[in-house]
Design a protein around this motif. Structure first.
Motif, PDB file in Angstrom:
ATOM      1  N   VAL A   1      -8.830   4.444   0.442  1.00  0.00           N
ATOM      2  CA  VAL A   1      -8.965   2.909   0.868  1.00  0.00           C
ATOM      3  C   VAL A   1     -10.239   2.691   1.339  1.00  0.00           C
ATOM      4  CG1 VAL A   1      -8.093   1.791   2.731  1.00  0.00           C
ATOM      5  CG2 VAL A   1      -6.444   2.820   1.469  1.00  0.00           C
TER       6      VAL A   1
ATOM      7  N   VAL B   1      -3.408   8.327   2.913  1.00  0.00           N
ATOM      8  CA  VAL B   1      -4.281   7.935   1.714  1.00  0.00           C
ATOM      9  C   VAL B   1      -5.078   9.349   1.615  1.00  0.00           C
ATOM     10  CG1 VAL B   1      -4.047   5.514   2.110  1.00  0.00           C
ATOM     11  CG2 VAL B   1      -5.706   6.864   2.995  1.00  0.00           C
TER      12      VAL B   1
ATOM     13  N   ALA C   1      -4.164   3.157   7.273  1.00  0.00           N
ATOM     14  CA  ALA C   1      -4.582   4.079   6.193  1.00  0.00           C
ATOM     15  C   ALA C   1      -4.217   5.572   6.266  1.00  0.00           C
ATOM     16  CB  ALA C   1      -6.052   3.907   5.790  1.00  0.00           C
TER      17      ALA C   1
ATOM     18  N   ALA D   1       0.939  -1.183  -0.055  1.00  0.00           N
ATOM     19  CA  ALA D   1      -0.113   0.116   0.142  1.00  0.00           C
ATOM     20  C   ALA D   1       0.899   1.174  -0.060  1.00  0.00           C
ATOM     21  CB  ALA D   1      -0.952   0.025   1.220  1.00  0.00           C
TER      22      ALA D   1
END
Lengths: 291, 333
Positions: free
Chosen positions: B65, B91, B86, B49
């Motif tokens: 996400v 993100v 996340a 990620a």
């Protein structure tokens, strides 16, 4: 434990529906949900009928709750929902967040079609006025019990205990589609199917039920033999979903079970194809049935 | 007005393919049952990620996400850990379905954008307003049940950005309001992030033809030579009143190219492509075609119709190799 009769999920003739509610006045149930959850086009009763039905039920000592539509798309559907919420004096069942938003903190029942799967969401609903929570049908009893243990004070928990399970909603009307009719010219064909249309696999296994824009199970979820477990899990209310046959006997059997009267009336065999199921209770496939 | 193109990535190579082919934004999920494409071999671990976010950001693309299941008390911590992860990765938005998780994210990460997942089943402006007032949700992905006219009317009543599906497999049921899969198999999109899960599928060759079963329930039977599709249970053939047909939905894909100008004119902010389960090659091709469609549509405005060869190329990548406008245009209405 209290018994509730859920909202009528089918389109019945006006006379049949009026008779049904008249009989409920004398039935051993505590709560009756009125109104339309499935299709905004349906008019089971005329506008003036509903208040009279509600009055009769209340005079007979029942709590009346006004259910609202689960799938709200059009402005007209929002307006109908708003009218019901505004006129319900806090006795409405929200089945879409739009109803929670419109209710603006007044007391309500968080219906089975709001996705409440955990403590944080349940707490949020209570902050917004929920005084009762009807668990989503796919929640296992262990989860309901966990949420029950940590529930905010005064919150009641209701479980869908009897009836064809409401499983899905769509923009499409599957009843009209099955007869090659357009949705806007459906002719209210669903009136001919007082318990929906059973959908079979090609091996003739009764699998689902078409009920307008709603898809239900073919099997009737029946938690009658699990009343003690439900009570132990903290469930306060059992919802019985109206069906066209044997409903009085179903109510009687559940009342005997909740009151533990020791009556040994055998539960009526299901008059609908598909028999009974109870798998969701154990976190299994909903169609499963404990032997 | 230029529409934002939001593409799926189930793996790092798919993310690169989407970014390289013109996606403005890419959405991913973490491995495990926290998102609605919980398939074996799919989704990202923390280092993948991080690499994906870096790759996208270096090229001006955003990464969202998706954590769009409804966690139970037993999976709550996994879900909140995912949000923490996340947020640490930097993100650009979280796509959430569960109101409880939105509360958690809004309290802990007030500066992290929240998008309402299609699994939230918000089909009207009032429901969207609930999430905006409560959590400051900045975008909502609409379920695939609204007509183009309803989408336009909804946009007039909300300040929240609206993202709609433009291409990919089609849910005929309102997303987040469908328990058909758990009824048949015990696993559902809401609870485990799967529909008609592979572990419950069984294929059989019989004298009557090839058959697909889901937890033993016969979903479809194919004549010799007939193309067989994945047994998503709402796309099987069943008997209703003595007629056997696709009683709920045909195995077909959504392709909204025909209504792109209408959607753009109505104020839709972003077009979403379904399919984190797709291969990197497919993601790249679909992204390239959609990018071209959006650019062409942007230049030609209202007169635009999608080129026939573009539709053909997309059909070749579509479930059932055929497409529909779905609820946007309702021939069945």
């Amino acid at each position: 434990m209290k018994l509730a009769v859920g909202p009528l999920l089918y389109l019945w003739d006006r006379g049949t529906a009026l008779d049904f509610y008249a009989e409920l006045c004398d039935a051993p149930v505590d709560i009756v949900y009125l109104g339309e959850v499935v299709c905004s086009k349906r008019r089971v009763l005329q506008k003036d009928d509903w208040p009279l039905v509600a009055c009769a039920l209340e005079a007979a000592g029942k709590e009346v709750v006004w259910s609202t539509l689960a799938l709200i798309e059009a402005e007209s559907e929002l307006a109908t929902m708003a009218r019901i919420v505004d006129g319900s004096a806090g006795h409405f069942e929200a089945n879409d967040m739009a109803a929670v938003q419109h209710g603006a903190g007044s007391p309500f029942v968080a219906g089975p079609h709001l996705n409440v799967y955990n403590e944080a969401t349940l707490r949020l609903m209570v902050e917004h006025g929920a005084r009762r929570w009807v668990a989503p049908v796919e929640l296992p009893l262990t989860t309901i019990a966990t949420l029950g243990k940590s529930r905010p004070p005064g919150l009641e928990i209701e479980v869908f205990a009897y009836g064809r399970l409401p499983l899905a909603f769509s923009a499409r009307c599957f009843t009209a589609r099955s007869q090659n009719r357009p949705k806007d010219d459906c002719g209210f064909i669903c009136r001919e199917y007082p318990d929906g249309i059973t959908l079979y696999s090609r091996e003739d296994q009764p699998f689902l039920t078409l009920n307008g824009i709603q898809t239900q199970s073919a099997a009737v979820q029946n938690l009658w033999s699990h009343v003690d477990e439900l009570r132990a899990a903290g469930v306060d209310i059992l919802r019985l979903s109206p069906q066209s046959q044997d409903f009085a006997a179903v109510i009687r059997a559940f009342r005997d079970a909740t009151d533990a009267t020791g009556a040994t009336t055998p539960f009526p065999e299901s008059a609908l194809p598909g028999g009974y199921c109870d798998g969701y209770l154990r976190g299994e496939a909903g169609i499963d049935r404990a032997v | 007005m230029t529409l934002e193109l939001v593409c799926p990535a189930g793996t790092l190579p798919a993310l690169r393919a989407a970014v390289d082919n013109g996606a403005d934004s890419v959405y991913i999920g973490f491995r495990g049952a926290t998102n609605a494409r919980n398939f074996p071999g799919l989704n990202f671990d923390a280092s993948e990620a991080a690499a994906g976010v870096a790759y996208a950001h270096e090229r001006g693309a955003r990464v969202f996400v998706a954590l769009n299941i409804y966690p139970s008390p037993a999976t709550w911590e996994t879900a909140t850990d995912t949000i923490d992860r996340a947020a640490r990765l930097g993100v650009d938005a979280l796509i959430l379905a569960d109101p409880g998780l939105m509360r958690f994210a809004a309290d802990r990460y007030p500066n992290l954008r929240l998008h309402l997942s299609v699994q939230s089943s918000a089909t009207n402006w009032r429901a969207i307003e609930f999430y905006r007032q409560e959590f400051g949700v900045q975008r909502a992905v609409l379920p695939r049940v609204l007509s183009a006219t309803q989408v336009a009317r909804l946009i007039k009543r909300t300040s929240v950005e609206i993202e709609v599906f433009g291409f990919g497999s089609l849910c005929v049921m309102a997303e987040g309001r469908c328990a058909l899969s758990s009824f048949a198999t015990g696993h559902s999109p809401n609870t485990q992030g799967v529909c008609s899960p592979a572990h419950a599928v069984r294929w059989e060759e019989t004298p009557a033809g090839r058959q697909s079963r889901l937890n033993d329930i016969l979903i479809d039977r194919y004549a010799p030579g007939e193309a067989a599709g994945y047994p998503t249970l709402c796309k099987g053939r069943f008997r209703v009143n003595d007629i056997v047909f696709h009683a709920l939905e045909e195995p077909t894909s959504l392709n909204a190219l025909g209504v792109l100008p209408t959607l753009a004119a109505s104020g839709v902010k972003a077009i979403k492509v379904e399919g984190r389960q797709r291969s990197p090659d497919d993601v790249g091709q679909v992204t390239r075609l959609l990018r071209r469609a959006l650019d062409l549509c942007d230049d030609a405005a209202a007169e635009w119709t999608p080129p026939v060869e573009m539709i053909g190329e997309l059909d070749a990548l579509a479930e059932g190799r055929t497409h529909t406008l779905g609820a946007y245009h309702r021939p069945w209405q």
